[in-house]
Design an enzyme around this catalytic site. Structure first.
Site, mmCIF file in Angstrom:
data_model
loop_
_atom_site.group_PDB
_atom_site.id
_atom_site.type_symbol
_atom_site.label_atom_id
_atom_site.label_comp_id
_atom_site.label_asym_id
_atom_site.label_seq_id
_atom_site.Cartn_x
_atom_site.Cartn_y
_atom_site.Cartn_z
ATOM 1 N N GLU A 128 -8.887 7.785 6.043
ATOM 2 C CA GLU A 128 -9.940 7.537 7.085
ATOM 3 C C GLU A 128 -11.355 8.401 7.464
ATOM 4 O O GLU A 128 -10.618 9.323 8.453
ATOM 5 C CB GLU A 128 -8.861 7.371 8.470
ATOM 6 C CG GLU A 128 -7.633 6.074 8.542
ATOM 7 C CD GLU A 128 -7.085 6.625 9.733
ATOM 8 O OE1 GLU A 128 -6.382 5.434 10.206
ATOM 9 O OE2 GLU A 128 -6.754 7.538 10.108
ATOM 10 N N GLU A 151 -5.191 -0.769 8.187
ATOM 11 C CA GLU A 151 -3.802 -0.581 8.467
ATOM 12 C C GLU A 151 -4.419 -1.727 10.210
ATOM 13 O O GLU A 151 -5.410 -1.055 11.332
ATOM 14 C CB GLU A 151 -4.397 1.076 9.428
ATOM 15 C CG GLU A 151 -4.240 2.160 7.957
ATOM 16 C CD GLU A 151 -3.779 3.165 8.160
ATOM 17 O OE1 GLU A 151 -3.497 3.765 9.372
ATOM 18 O OE2 GLU A 151 -4.546 4.077 7.604
ATOM 19 N N ARG A 182 1.063 -0.982 -0.604
ATOM 20 C CA ARG A 182 0.285 0.227 -0.625
ATOM 21 C C ARG A 182 0.516 1.106 0.228
ATOM 22 O O ARG A 182 1.943 1.340 0.380
ATOM 23 C CB ARG A 182 -0.893 -0.036 1.302
ATOM 24 C CG ARG A 182 -1.608 1.368 1.411
ATOM 25 C CD ARG A 182 -2.258 0.957 2.321
ATOM 26 N NE ARG A 182 -3.589 2.176 3.658
ATOM 27 C CZ ARG A 182 -3.430 2.525 4.299
ATOM 28 N NH1 ARG A 182 -2.955 2.342 4.987
ATOM 29 N NH2 ARG A 182 -4.182 3.674 4.653
#
Length: 471
Positions: free
Chosen positions: A310, A412, A211
């Protein structure tokens, strides 16, 4: 050969004594491992609340030592400060508490019992942010920001029906966006004494996906990487070549910012400031297309794309702030359309920092689906300090996998490596996709030491890969 009865009895007693001694030593080691109280930690189970005067959120308060261990028998007095339109409606164990201060700045006191205190926060009627802070004498404070919203009726961005794409591969991935910066400082990586490219070492231990984050203009003075421009398009192009050359797949994470984007900050790129909303929407689309087209032209098209990082409090503030759900949905959709314009088969992830916050995760996904936002994968951040227990993570992922027609993954994490992967790879209805560990080369529970040498953590991934990736 059998021993005489008395000897066997003596041996059994000796064995028992040794076992008890070992158990006592383990307990002693555990008690020694937990150090002095150092920090107040708060875990909110909602960070988005309805500003209707009735909505409530549970907040867990504990104390940890400098190594992150919870002090199980802490009994400290905690002083809570609330700035904004909200109030504490209850403390655990039906504690009596007192409040002092002016409206929108209230101080409340409560005491930990057996190391924990539950706080119930009730919303007011004003939209905006509420800062919740917890302090205790001589300890580092804990704080969080909670968004108070009034969402209104949902307006669909399109009437077209979207069928989510299914990702066929199981993913054991790593976000290693820091790698060019570390190498620029001269850091070399090695595994079991053999120096290799970090990508090769990760692949040797079963990782199959990388990523990478990308910022619009990180080189500007107040950007992520002033003057150097790490994580810009050119650095991303070079890293994408390395990822593909290593035989690994790529997830590209658009922050749509010149700087870090997370629930506490989603700064608009400087180049988009002062523009009207329609111009910003067009900028999201054209920027997404340009980045992906350049990657495609060099043969390194991402295998999956994140539209925003996020984003449970929104993105590209203030237009895309969570209080502006219709506008947020339009911005996300423009990013998705940009991805699909370059390659319609590329799966798109919506990533929220809500590993253990099921009510809020459901709220966000429901709001996006009510507005008909197209996406394929639900991604969660999970850090125990902020996102709850492993049970919270499992309950949330299981519910999301059951409730929505999307695959679910941990985008994550860093701690509890084996446990997090066991949860992420065992979801119902075939919705398991996998995980991405965040910055394992040099951050938090990293799998390399400061000199670039692999440590014991990396060996955990051989077993995880064998169990879930290469079986």
């Amino acid at each position: 050969m059998l021993l005489p009865i008395k000897m066997r009895k003596f041996t059994s007693l000796l064995t028992l004594a040794l076992l008890l001694t070992g158990f006592a030593q383990q307990l002693a080691a555990q008690s020694v491992a937990v150090g002095k109280p150092a920090e107040v930690v708060i875990t909110p189970y909602k960070t988005t609340m309805l500003a209707d005067g009735k909505d409530e959120a549970q907040i867990k308060v504990v104390i940890i030592d400098k190594n992150g261990n919870t002090i199980l028998h802490a009994g400290k007095l905690i002083k809570f400060t609330i700035t904004g339109d909200a109030m504490i409606s209850k403390l655990s164990d039906h504690q009596q508490y007192s409040e002092v201060g002016m409206p929108n700045h209230i101080v409340t006191e409560g005491k930990l019992h057996d190391g924990i205190l539950w706080v119930t926060l009730r919303s007011g009627h004003q939209k905006g942010s509420v800062k919740f802070e917890a302090k205790a004498d001589s300890l580092y404070p804990g704080a969080t920001e909670i968004k108070m919203i009034q969402p209104g009726a949902a307006h669909k961005i399109t009437t077209l029906m979207y069928i989510p794409k299914k990702v066929q591969d199981k993913i054991m991935g790593a976000d290693i966006s820091f790698l060019p910066e570390l190498e620029a400082k001269g850091l070399k990586f090695s595994d079991k004494g053999v120096q290799k490219d970090a990508l090769e070492i990760l692949k040797d231990h079963g990782f199959n996906y990388i990523r990478l984050r990308i910022f619009n203009n990180p080189a500007r003075d107040s950007g992520y990487s002033p003057n150097k421009g790490f994580c810009d398009l050119e650095h991303t192009r070079q890293m994408a070549k390395r990822v593909k050359a290593a035989g690994m797949k790529l997830l590209l994470d658009f922050h749509y910012s010149d700087y870090w984007a997370d629930p506490q900050q989603q700064y608009k790129p400087a180049g988009w400031r002062g523009q009207d909303f329609n111009t910003i929407k067009h900028a999201v689309y054209t920027y997404t297309v340009d980045v992906l087209q350049q990657l495609k032209s060099q043969g390194t098209l991402p295998d999956m794309v994140q539209v925003g990082n996020e984003i449970n409090h929104g993105m590209i503030w203030p237009e895309g702030e969570i209080n502006n759900l219709d506008s947020l949905a339009e911005l996300i959709n423009m990013g998705v359309q940009g991805v699909k314009a370059v390659d319609p088969s590329t799966p798109v992830m919506l990533h929220v920092a809500l590993g253990g916050q099921n009510l809020e995760a459901r709220f966000f996904m429901d709001q996006m689906l009510e507005r008909n936002v197209p996406f394929d994968v639900i991604g969660l951040s999970y850090y125990p300090k902020w996102h709850g227990t492993l049970d919270d993570l499992k309950e949330n992922m299981t519910d999301l996998a059951t409730r929505y027609k999307r695959q679910v993954m941990v985008a994550e994490y860093t701690q509890l490596k084996t446990e997090v992967n066991d949860i992420a790879f065992n979801l119902p209805d075939g919705k398991s996709l996998g995980t991405f560990i965040w910055e394992p080369l040099n951050t938090w529970e990293q799998i390399f030491d400061k000199a670039g040498k692999s440590n014991g953590y990396i060996d955990l991934y051989d077993g995880i890969a064998k169990k879930y990736i290469t079986k």
